[in-house]
Design a protein around this motif. Structure first.
Motif, PDB file in Angstrom:
ATOM      1  N   SER A  33       0.828  -1.201   0.000  1.00 34.09           N
ATOM      2  CA  SER A  33       0.000   0.000   0.000  1.00 34.09           C
ATOM      3  C   SER A  33       0.867   1.257   0.000  1.00 34.09           C
ATOM      4  CB  SER A  33      -0.912  -0.020   1.228  1.00 34.09           C
ATOM      5  OG  SER A  33      -1.650   1.165   1.308  1.00 34.09           O
ATOM      6  N   GLY A  34       1.950   1.229   0.770  1.00 31.25           N
ATOM      7  CA  GLY A  34       2.861   2.370   0.844  1.00 31.25           C
ATOM      8  C   GLY A  34       3.505   2.690  -0.488  1.00 31.25           C
ATOM      9  N   VAL A  35       3.861   1.664  -1.243  1.00 33.66           N
ATOM     10  CA  VAL A  35       4.462   1.893  -2.560  1.00 33.66           C
ATOM     11  C   VAL A  35       3.465   2.610  -3.461  1.00 33.66           C
ATOM     12  CG1 VAL A  35       5.300   0.775  -4.660  1.00 33.66           C
ATOM     13  CG2 VAL A  35       6.151   0.042  -2.441  1.00 33.66           C
ATOM     14  N   ALA A  36       2.229   2.186  -3.428  1.00 36.24           N
ATOM     15  CA  ALA A  36       1.203   2.829  -4.262  1.00 36.24           C
ATOM     16  C   ALA A  36       1.098   4.315  -3.907  1.00 36.24           C
ATOM     17  CB  ALA A  36      -0.138   2.129  -4.079  1.00 36.24           C
ATOM     18  N   THR A  37       1.147   4.635  -2.635  1.00 37.28           N
ATOM     19  CA  THR A  37       1.084   6.029  -2.196  1.00 37.28           C
ATOM     20  C   THR A  37       2.349   6.783  -2.589  1.00 37.28           C
ATOM     21  OG1 THR A  37      -0.322   5.397  -0.346  1.00 37.28           O
ATOM     22  CG2 THR A  37       0.805   7.527  -0.171  1.00 37.28           C
ATOM     23  N   ARG A  38       3.498   6.143  -2.439  1.00 40.74           N
ATOM     24  CA  ARG A  38       4.772   6.805  -2.736  1.00 40.74           C
ATOM     25  C   ARG A  38       4.919   7.161  -4.212  1.00 40.74           C
ATOM     26  NH1 ARG A  38       7.977   2.411   0.635  1.00 40.74           N
ATOM     27  NH2 ARG A  38       7.687   3.256   2.722  1.00 40.74           N
ATOM     28  N   PHE A  39       4.309   6.395  -5.099  1.00 40.63           N
ATOM     29  CA  PHE A  39       4.424   6.730  -6.518  1.00 40.63           C
ATOM     30  C   PHE A  39       3.922   8.150  -6.774  1.00 40.63           C
ATOM     31  CE2 PHE A  39       5.067   2.209  -7.654  1.00 40.63           C
ATOM     32  CZ  PHE A  39       6.175   2.387  -8.478  1.00 40.63           C
ATOM     33  N   ALA A  40       2.899   8.569  -6.063  1.00 44.10           N
ATOM     34  CA  ALA A  40       2.381   9.928  -6.228  1.00 44.10           C
ATOM     35  C   ALA A  40       3.326  10.973  -5.636  1.00 44.10           C
ATOM     36  CB  ALA A  40       1.007  10.035  -5.580  1.00 44.10           C
ATOM     37  N   LEU A  41       4.227  10.549  -4.756  1.00 41.71           N
ATOM     38  CA  LEU A  41       5.149  11.466  -4.099  1.00 41.71           C
ATOM     39  C   LEU A  41       6.510  11.554  -4.784  1.00 41.71           C
ATOM     40  CD1 LEU A  41       4.448  10.331  -0.418  1.00 41.71           C
ATOM     41  CD2 LEU A  41       3.492  12.325  -1.612  1.00 41.71           C
ATOM     42  N   LEU A  42       6.748  10.699  -5.771  1.00 38.69           N
ATOM     43  CA  LEU A  42       8.059  10.678  -6.420  1.00 38.69           C
ATOM     44  C   LEU A  42       8.387  12.028  -7.044  1.00 38.69           C
ATOM     45  CD1 LEU A  42       8.220   7.190  -8.173  1.00 38.69           C
ATOM     46  CD2 LEU A  42       9.462   7.960  -6.139  1.00 38.69           C
ATOM     47  N   LYS A  43       9.630  12.412  -6.867  1.00 39.68           N
ATOM     48  CA  LYS A  43      10.151  13.637  -7.469  1.00 39.68           C
ATOM     49  C   LYS A  43      10.848  13.253  -8.778  1.00 39.68           C
ATOM     50  CE  LYS A  43      10.632  15.731  -2.964  1.00 39.68           C
ATOM     51  NZ  LYS A  43      11.518  16.033  -1.869  1.00 39.68           N
ATOM     52  N   PRO A  44      11.214  14.230  -9.582  1.00 35.73           N
ATOM     53  CA  PRO A  44      11.923  13.880 -10.821  1.00 35.73           C
ATOM     54  C   PRO A  44      13.146  13.020 -10.512  1.00 35.73           C
ATOM     55  CG  PRO A  44      11.281  16.176 -10.875  1.00 35.73           C
ATOM     56  CD  PRO A  44      10.977  15.660  -9.483  1.00 35.73           C
ATOM     57  N   PRO A  45      13.382  12.014 -11.327  1.00 35.40           N
ATOM     58  CA  PRO A  45      14.511  11.115 -11.069  1.00 35.40           C
ATOM     59  C   PRO A  45      15.845  11.802 -11.340  1.00 35.40           C
ATOM     60  CG  PRO A  45      13.500  10.588 -13.156  1.00 35.40           C
ATOM     61  CD  PRO A  45      12.646  11.637 -12.517  1.00 35.40           C
ATOM     62  N   SER A  46      16.875  11.137 -10.894  1.00 35.38           N
ATOM     63  CA  SER A  46      18.235  11.621 -11.088  1.00 35.38           C
ATOM     64  C   SER A  46      19.027  10.563 -11.855  1.00 35.38           C
ATOM     65  CB  SER A  46      18.883  11.853  -9.720  1.00 35.38           C
ATOM     66  OG  SER A  46      20.280  11.979  -9.851  1.00 35.38           O
ATOM     67  N   CYS A  47      19.967  11.015 -12.632  1.00 37.69           N
ATOM     68  CA  CYS A  47      20.890  10.091 -13.302  1.00 37.69           C
ATOM     69  C   CYS A  47      22.257  10.180 -12.652  1.00 37.69           C
ATOM     70  CB  CYS A  47      20.955  10.376 -14.799  1.00 37.69           C
ATOM     71  SG  CYS A  47      19.445   9.916 -15.638  1.00 37.69           S
ATOM     72  N   ASP A  48      22.270  10.562 -11.391  1.00 36.93           N
ATOM     73  CA  ASP A  48      23.508  10.642 -10.631  1.00 36.93           C
ATOM     74  C   ASP A  48      23.938   9.230 -10.261  1.00 36.93           C
ATOM     75  OD1 ASP A  48      25.633  11.401  -9.037  1.00 36.93           O
ATOM     76  OD2 ASP A  48      24.379  11.804  -7.294  1.00 36.93           O
ATOM     77  N   CYS A  49      25.026   8.802 -10.820  1.00 37.07           N
ATOM     78  CA  CYS A  49      25.549   7.466 -10.527  1.00 37.07           C
ATOM     79  C   CYS A  49      27.049   7.590 -10.286  1.00 37.07           C
ATOM     80  CB  CYS A  49      25.268   6.510 -11.685  1.00 37.07           C
ATOM     81  SG  CYS A  49      25.690   4.806 -11.282  1.00 37.07           S
ATOM     82  N   PRO A  50      27.460   7.557  -9.028  1.00 35.99           N
ATOM     83  CA  PRO A  50      28.893   7.669  -8.736  1.00 35.99           C
ATOM     84  C   PRO A  50      29.706   6.620  -9.491  1.00 35.99           C
ATOM     85  CG  PRO A  50      27.599   7.796  -6.729  1.00 35.99           C
ATOM     86  CD  PRO A  50      26.660   7.399  -7.827  1.00 35.99           C
ATOM     87  N   GLU A  51      30.882   7.014  -9.883  1.00 37.85           N
ATOM     88  CA  GLU A  51      31.754   6.153 -10.701  1.00 37.85           C
ATOM     89  C   GLU A  51      31.914   4.752 -10.119  1.00 37.85           C
ATOM     90  OE1 GLU A  51      33.624   5.191 -14.021  1.00 37.85           O
ATOM     91  OE2 GLU A  51      32.850   7.193 -13.672  1.00 37.85           O
ATOM     92  N   GLU A  52      32.028   4.650  -8.794  1.00 33.97           N
ATOM     93  CA  GLU A  52      32.216   3.337  -8.171  1.00 33.97           C
ATOM     94  C   GLU A  52      30.968   2.459  -8.253  1.00 33.97           C
ATOM     95  OE1 GLU A  52      31.057   6.167  -4.832  1.00 33.97           O
ATOM     96  OE2 GLU A  52      32.420   6.252  -6.537  1.00 33.97           O
ATOM     97  N   MET A  53      29.823   3.035  -8.624  1.00 32.01           N
ATOM     98  CA  MET A  53      28.592   2.262  -8.718  1.00 32.01           C
ATOM     99  C   MET A  53      28.232   1.882 -10.157  1.00 32.01           C
ATOM    100  SD  MET A  53      26.336   4.420  -5.961  1.00 32.01           S
ATOM    101  CE  MET A  53      24.863   3.431  -6.081  1.00 32.01           C
ATOM    102  N   VAL A  54      28.840   2.516 -11.128  1.00 33.68           N
ATOM    103  CA  VAL A  54      28.446   2.346 -12.529  1.00 33.68           C
ATOM    104  C   VAL A  54      28.462   0.886 -12.966  1.00 33.68           C
ATOM    105  CG1 VAL A  54      29.112   2.850 -14.920  1.00 33.68           C
ATOM    106  CG2 VAL A  54      29.035   4.689 -13.234  1.00 33.68           C
ATOM    107  N   ALA A  55      29.457   0.142 -12.604  1.00 32.68           N
ATOM    108  CA  ALA A  55      29.618  -1.229 -13.106  1.00 32.68           C
ATOM    109  C   ALA A  55      28.589  -2.212 -12.570  1.00 32.68           C
ATOM    110  CB  ALA A  55      31.025  -1.736 -12.796  1.00 32.68           C
TER     111      ALA A  55
END
Length: 151
Positions: free
Chosen positions: A34-56
């Protein structure tokens, strides 16, 4: 919200008897979904921030310090849109990440230290440790995606 006693529910959350009978595990599962359904309405614009150590090895991630923002790494854009993609999809990944937020709607889920990420692993958790299945982000991802041939 009510659930049916289906093979699909049992696959990702274990043997439960009637999932609508109150107990801490059933309550957590119900609140998370139920919380996920509610949170979808609260989502802000996404980010494409991916630190170099996480890319792989990271597809997407969230920060508890920045609520309702899902960060996408390059691998996310290589995934099929979904749903119903056994190898993972953008739709299932977004659902998975949204389960990680902690707020008044539901507790946050965890990746269980990156253990048990495959569908087979998530089913194992559901069969052997239902309490962990109720907080396992991958189980919610596969449940929401109706992964596999569950009913």
């Amino acid at each position: 919200m009510t659930f049916n006693e289906t093979a699909r529910y049992r696959s990702w959350f274990g043997e439960h008897g009637d999932p609508n009978i109150a107990n801490p595990i059933n309550d957590r599962i119900r609140k998370t979904i139920s919380g996920v359904a509610t949170r979808f309405a609260l989502l802000k614009p996404p980010s494409c921030d991916c630190p170099e150590e996480m890319v792989a090895d990271t597809i997407a991630w969230i920060s508890t310090a920045v609520p309702y923002v899902v960060n996408y790494c390059p691998g996310f854009f290589d995934l099929p849109v979904g749903p119903h993609v056994p190898s993972g999809s953008r739709a299932a990944t977004i659902y998975h990440e949204v389960t990680h937020f902690a707020d008044a709607h539901a507790l946050a889920t965890t990746d269980l230290d990156e253990q048990f990420p495959s569908p087979e692993d998530a089913r194992y958790v559901a069969r052997t440790a239902r309490d962990l299945a109720s907080e396992h982000a991958y189980g919610y991802e596969y449940f929401a995606d109706n992964h596999g041939n569950e009913n």
